[in-house]
Design an enzyme around this catalytic site. Structure first.
Site, PDB file in Angstrom:
ATOM      1  N   SER A   7       9.046  -1.356   2.788  1.00  0.00           N
ATOM      2  CA  SER A   7       7.376  -1.041   2.485  1.00  0.00           C
ATOM      3  C   SER A   7       6.397  -1.190   2.060  1.00  0.00           C
ATOM      4  O   SER A   7       5.677  -0.922   1.495  1.00  0.00           O
ATOM      5  CB  SER A   7       7.924   0.476   2.158  1.00  0.00           C
ATOM      6  OG  SER A   7       8.768   1.515   2.897  1.00  0.00           O
ATOM      7  N   GLU A  26       4.723   5.159  -2.782  1.00  0.00           N
ATOM      8  CA  GLU A  26       5.103   4.641  -1.608  1.00  0.00           C
ATOM      9  C   GLU A  26       3.916   4.559  -0.626  1.00  0.00           C
ATOM     10  O   GLU A  26       2.941   3.344  -0.559  1.00  0.00           O
ATOM     11  CB  GLU A  26       6.020   5.317  -0.307  1.00  0.00           C
ATOM     12  CG  GLU A  26       5.833   4.413   0.598  1.00  0.00           C
ATOM     13  CD  GLU A  26       7.747   5.287   1.614  1.00  0.00           C
ATOM     14  OE1 GLU A  26       7.920   4.279   0.541  1.00  0.00           O
ATOM     15  OE2 GLU A  26       7.445   4.639   2.612  1.00  0.00           O
ATOM     16  N   ASP A  77       1.545   1.413  -0.065  1.00  0.00           N
ATOM     17  CA  ASP A  77       0.801   0.659   1.080  1.00  0.00           C
ATOM     18  C   ASP A  77      -0.589   0.478   0.921  1.00  0.00           C
ATOM     19  O   ASP A  77      -0.701  -1.135   1.830  1.00  0.00           O
ATOM     20  CB  ASP A  77       1.364   1.987   2.196  1.00  0.00           C
ATOM     21  CG  ASP A  77       2.447   2.245   2.445  1.00  0.00           C
ATOM     22  OD1 ASP A  77       3.004   3.220   3.330  1.00  0.00           O
ATOM     23  OD2 ASP A  77       2.893   1.244   2.323  1.00  0.00           O
TER      24      ASP A  77
END
EC number: 3.4.14.9
Lengths: 368, 177
Positions: free
Chosen positions: A280, A77, A81
């Protein structure tokens, strides 16, 4: 033809040319925050840009890491990002907020809110991958966090929250099923980003709903006036509305926007990893594109976009690809059979107003 | 006394395991959310700076101006600081807007200060995240009801698993050249 979403695919689909990058001459900046105590490694970003970033000018390292960055395992993650915020918002100064290293008795998201209240200079755009079920949080906490988001909006910060990956969600309330909204996605003072897929996963074609895309109606916040018209129109025209007992039709409806959330390539711990999916991913993509629009605004002497929703709903989806096909997931029962809301023309509680068409979106958001 | 967060979920989220009571002499950090002022005005400002049709569109506030607007009253600041100091809290840090106060206390002091709280240690997730939380609700003296919204660090657990998924490679739809 492509074998998964890469920066090339994102920039192609959303009409970003190699010139659509930060100028490197402004105080423009962007940030991403995740609270999984994951580490982010600069070496992953450098490798990612070596593999996927050759076709556009970009920065290969972040400008600032807030929070400790240990030598621990990088998390997908945290890597995703940064890699996609800096691919869509290329060549723009980027901060990474990491909650690793906090004390055991602290709450990572609350610590991030304290940071917002303690730093005069902050990036203009923040993408945040965090959400909790509304019903699991105390009303005192939800209302106070909502006030913190209002404080950020008055300062001109654009906060983009992922809408979540459980579709409409589902839980049982006194024996009957209901959809389960997520917070802060349901706050009226943030911009929430849902998810889409390519209709043909191997071609850069039009987008359809990604069934995981979080969306629905808040049980805590009434509908803000800026979205009254759009949401009423959806509720009166959608041919696929779930039973009214499943959702609070007078609540703040979300998401507001969407972007691709399916089948990303990520480099983490030195390994290229395919087929990573979730909102995400769509959130930093949209965040990067809004940073590019801020770049043009700042270069023409205008303030950054700030809290986007009132303007977004006034413009009724101008500059966005409207997603009108597909439904997201929900309760697996006889009544709704796993189907939540479905997308349709204009705004809908699965993909909002749709996905970014950069040149058209820039035209609608550059003035005033 | 009163319970600031009677409706906060306190059941153990999936993936967490209790390691038992925390040592009474252990140090922990708690965040006190102090009651703000002028929230009506704040709401008006959000709308005027974000509406393209407003003459004030894009004229954003600085952090200092926001602080000026929402800063807790001096009665709130004084009452809360006195309460915390009397309980032995130390190394208290505020923020520019003064509406949050983070202090360090021992587990023993915290359990006396927040009646009903009982701190346990938990571990969870792939990175073995450790937290101190209370499975029992906390209560505050009634006199603090006008001054404290909630206390952070007692009930909410951090996320431990990403919602990102690595999906199986999609099957080719139709003839792919």
């Amino acid at each position: 033809l492509h074998l998964g979403v890469t920066p090339f695919v994102i920039r192609k689909r959303y009409n970003l040319t190699a010139q659509d990058v930060g100028s490197g001459t402004t105080n423009n900046s962007q940030a991403c925050a995740q609270f999984l105590e994951q580490y982010f490694h600069d070496s992953d970003l450098a490798k990612f840009m070596r593999i996927f970033g050759q076709s556009f000018p970009h920065q290969a390292s972040v400008a600032r890491v807030v929070g400790k960055q240990g030598r621990g395992h990088a998390g997908i993650e945290a890597s995703l990002d940064v890699e996609y915020l800096m691919s869509a918002g290329a060549n723009i100064s980027t901060w990474v907020y990491s909650s690793s290293g906090r004390h055991e008795s602290q709450e990572p998201f609350l610590q991030w809110l304290l940071l917002l209240s303690n730093q005069s200079v902050l990036p203009h755009v923040h993408t945040i991958s965090y959400g909790d079920d509304e019903d699991s949080l105390s009303s005192t906490y939800i209302q106070r966090v909502n006030t913190e988001l209002m404080k950020a909006a008055t300062r001109g910060l654009t906060l983009l929250f992922a809408s979540g990956d459980s579709g409409a969600g589902c839980w049982s309330v006194s024996g009957s099923h209901q959809f389960r909204p997520s917070f802060p996605a349901s706050s009226p003072y943030v911009t929430t980003v849902g998810g889409t897929s390519f209709q043909n996963p191997f071609r850069i074609t039009n987008e359809v709903v990604d069934y995981i895309s979080g969306g629905g109606f808040s049980n805590v916040f009434p509908r803000p006036s800026y979205q009254e018209k759009a949401v009423t129109q959806f509720l009166s025209s959608s041919p696929h509305l779930p039973p009214s007992s499943y959702f609070n039709a007078s609540g703040r409806a979300y998401p507001d926007l969407a972007a691709l959330s399916d089948g990303y390539w990520v480099v983490s711990n030195g390994m290229p990893i395919p087929w990573v999916s979730g909102t995400s991913a769509s959130t930093p993509v949209f965040g990067g594109i809004l940073s590019l629009i801020n770049e043009h605004r700042i270069l023409s002497g205008r303030p950054p976009l700030g809290f986007l929703n009132p303007r977004l709903y006034q413009q009724r989806g101008a500059g966005l690809f409207d997603v009108t096909r597909g439904c997201h997931a929900s309760c697996l029962n006889e009544e709704v059979q796993g189907e939540g809301f479905c997308s349709g023309p204009g705004w809908d509680p699965v993909t909002g107003w749709g996905t970014p068409n950069f040149p058209a979106l820039l035209k609608t958001l550059i003035n005033p | 006394s009163y319970s600031p967060e009677p409706d906060q979920q306190r059941t153990l989220p999936p993936g967490w395991v209790s390691l038992g009571r925390a040592d009474p002499e252990e140090e922990l950090s708690l965040t006190f959310a102090l009651r703000q002022q002028n929230l009506e005005r704040l709401l008006e400002l959000v709308q005027t700076v974000s509406d393209p049709g407003s003459p004030r569109y894009g004229k954003y506030l600085t952090l200092e101006e926001v602080a000026e607007l929402v800063r807790p009253s001096s009665l709130t600041l004084h009452t809360v600081q006195k309460w915390l100091l009397a309980a032995g809290a130390r190394s208290c840090h505020s923020v520019t807007t003064q509406d949050f106060l983070t202090c360090w206390l021992s587990v023993r002091q915290a359990e006396l200060l927040l009646s009903g709280a009982e701190f346990h240690r938990y571990v969870g997730g792939p990175s073995k995240t450790r937290v101190l939380r209370s499975p029992h609700p906390y209560r505050l003296p009634k006199a603090l009801a006008p001054h404290v919204d909630f206390v952070g660090g007692l009930h909410r657990f951090p996320p431990i698993s990403s919602s990102l998924k690595q999906r199986p490679k999609p099957q080719a739809v139709g003839p792919v050249g």
